[in-house]
Design an enzyme around this catalytic site. Structure first.
Site, mmCIF file in Angstrom:
data_model
loop_
_atom_site.group_PDB
_atom_site.id
_atom_site.type_symbol
_atom_site.label_atom_id
_atom_site.label_comp_id
_atom_site.label_asym_id
_atom_site.label_seq_id
_atom_site.Cartn_x
_atom_site.Cartn_y
_atom_site.Cartn_z
ATOM 1 N N ASP A 108 -9.980 -3.440 -5.114
ATOM 2 C CA ASP A 108 -9.196 -2.484 -4.696
ATOM 3 C C ASP A 108 -9.436 -1.210 -5.288
ATOM 4 O O ASP A 108 -8.987 -1.247 -6.610
ATOM 5 C CB ASP A 108 -7.658 -3.043 -4.465
ATOM 6 C CG ASP A 108 -6.877 -2.138 -3.830
ATOM 7 O OD1 ASP A 108 -7.216 -0.898 -3.342
ATOM 8 O OD2 ASP A 108 -5.714 -2.481 -3.594
ATOM 9 N N HIS B 175 -7.937 -4.935 -0.857
ATOM 10 C CA HIS B 175 -6.662 -4.320 -0.556
ATOM 11 C C HIS B 175 -6.435 -4.619 1.017
ATOM 12 O O HIS B 175 -7.359 -5.250 1.706
ATOM 13 C CB HIS B 175 -7.003 -2.645 -0.335
ATOM 14 C CG HIS B 175 -5.917 -1.774 0.145
ATOM 15 N ND1 HIS B 175 -5.198 -1.311 -0.844
ATOM 16 C CD2 HIS B 175 -5.374 -1.498 1.309
ATOM 17 C CE1 HIS B 175 -4.064 -0.603 -0.438
ATOM 18 N NE2 HIS B 175 -4.186 -0.700 0.786
ATOM 19 N N SER C 268 0.852 -1.419 -0.047
ATOM 20 C CA SER C 268 0.036 -0.141 -0.020
ATOM 21 C C SER C 268 0.981 1.235 0.027
ATOM 22 O O SER C 268 1.584 1.520 -1.048
ATOM 23 C CB SER C 268 -0.886 -0.032 1.193
ATOM 24 O OG SER C 268 -1.873 0.984 1.109
#
Length: 314
Positions: free
Chosen positions: A250, A280, A154
């Protein structure tokens, strides 16, 4: 394909919790640690050592994972996710252990400064300083300075991409690989099809992305800053080979995949892998998601192969 049943069960279990954007930073940090902190017995490695090193403004805490006693070992410098606002060494302990054991490399996890106390570029400066420290001091902790990779998930994936760019632009250290799980590579507006498809109902929402960026970014920032949003970089040539893993459900999916394509267009070797049925965060949820567990093992195998293809210092 449909959302994975295990992922759906996790999503259902969080239904009714207050949205991130309605909470304080401290409340979100506590929730993040509770959700992703250590559960049960950790995966065993030979040695885990906590250290502090000099940083650009203050000391930087590190955690060094050593899987075996056969120096010099290759090194992955790892940057945790959390939007640059949450996350720490504990939230990603299991991920680092799995990568160290699977790739048979040392993992140096960096506890960089977080916003809003320390807005961009403080965290990035810590990550780049830590990477340089690893290169300059690798032999002192049985690491190989000729086989250093960077990685993260991320926001940590974005930091890994930015550190690779900085290393290229500032004359080193030379990196052999970059590992990015569902990275944030661009500003969330005007958005992409994956934001439209997955911007609500799948763990990370568009409003949560905005909340994180509002805390992370200084009042005045440049949307074309390549170290902030790597997809905005005009020249991606000369970067190390990369593995980019994205999640089907995501909002960040499209920008991660576009970054991989841009790297390829610039002549960089890239393995792009979309994990179908996942949302995610599947790596930090690997203890509860079989597909997340398999994805981490695949990533470790790619990383190990990359290290084996590189000459060692000995």
């Amino acid at each position: 394909m449909p959302l994975d049943p295990q992922a759906r069960a996790l999503m259902d279990a969080t239904e009714g919790l207050p949205p991130v954007e309605t909470l304080s930073v401290q409340e979100v940090r506590a929730r993040f640690l509770q959700a992703f902190g250590r559960r049960g017995e950790p995966e065993s490695v030979l040695r885990v050592e906590n250290r502090s090193i000099p940083g650009p403004d203050t000391e930087i805490p590190l955690r060094i994972y050593t899987p075996r006693n056969e120096p010099p070992l290759p090194i992955l410098v790892f940057f945790h996710g959390g939007g640059g606002v949450v996350g720490n060494l504990e939230t990603h302990d299991a991920v680092c252990r799995t990568l160290a054991k699977g790739a048979q490399c040392m993992v140096v996890s960096v506890d960089y400064r977080l916003a809003p106390e320390h807005k961009y570029p403080a965290g990035l400066n810590d990550c780049f300083s830590a990477t340089r420290w690893v290169y300059e001091n690798a032999l002192s902790f049985d690491g190989d300075p000729q086989r250093i990779a960077v990685g993260g998930d991320s926001a940590g994936g974005s930091l890994a991409a930015a550190v690779a760019l900085l290393a290229r632009d500032r004359g080193g250290p030379e990196l052999v690989y970059q590992l990015m799980f569902y990275p944030m590579t661009d500003y969330y507006l005007p958005g992409t099809p994956s934001y439209e498809e997955n911007g609500s109902g799948y763990f990370l929402t568009t409003t949560a992305v905005k909340w994180f960026l509002d805390h992370y970014l200084p009042k005045e920032f440049d949307r074309d800053d390549p170290y902030l949003f790597p997809l905005r970089c005009r020249d991606l040539s000369g970067l190390p080979p990369a593995l980019v893993m994205t999640a089907e459900y995501d909002p960040l999916r499209d920008e991660g995949e576009r970054y991989a394509m841009r790297l390829r267009e610039a002549g960089v070797w890239v393995h792009l892998q979309r994990i179908d049925g996942m949302m995610h965060g599947f790596t930090v949820l690997a203890g509860r998601l079989d597909k997340g567990k398999h994805a981490l093992k695949d990533a470790a195998a790619h990383l190990r192969a990359a290290f084996l293809a590189c000459p060692t210092i000995l």
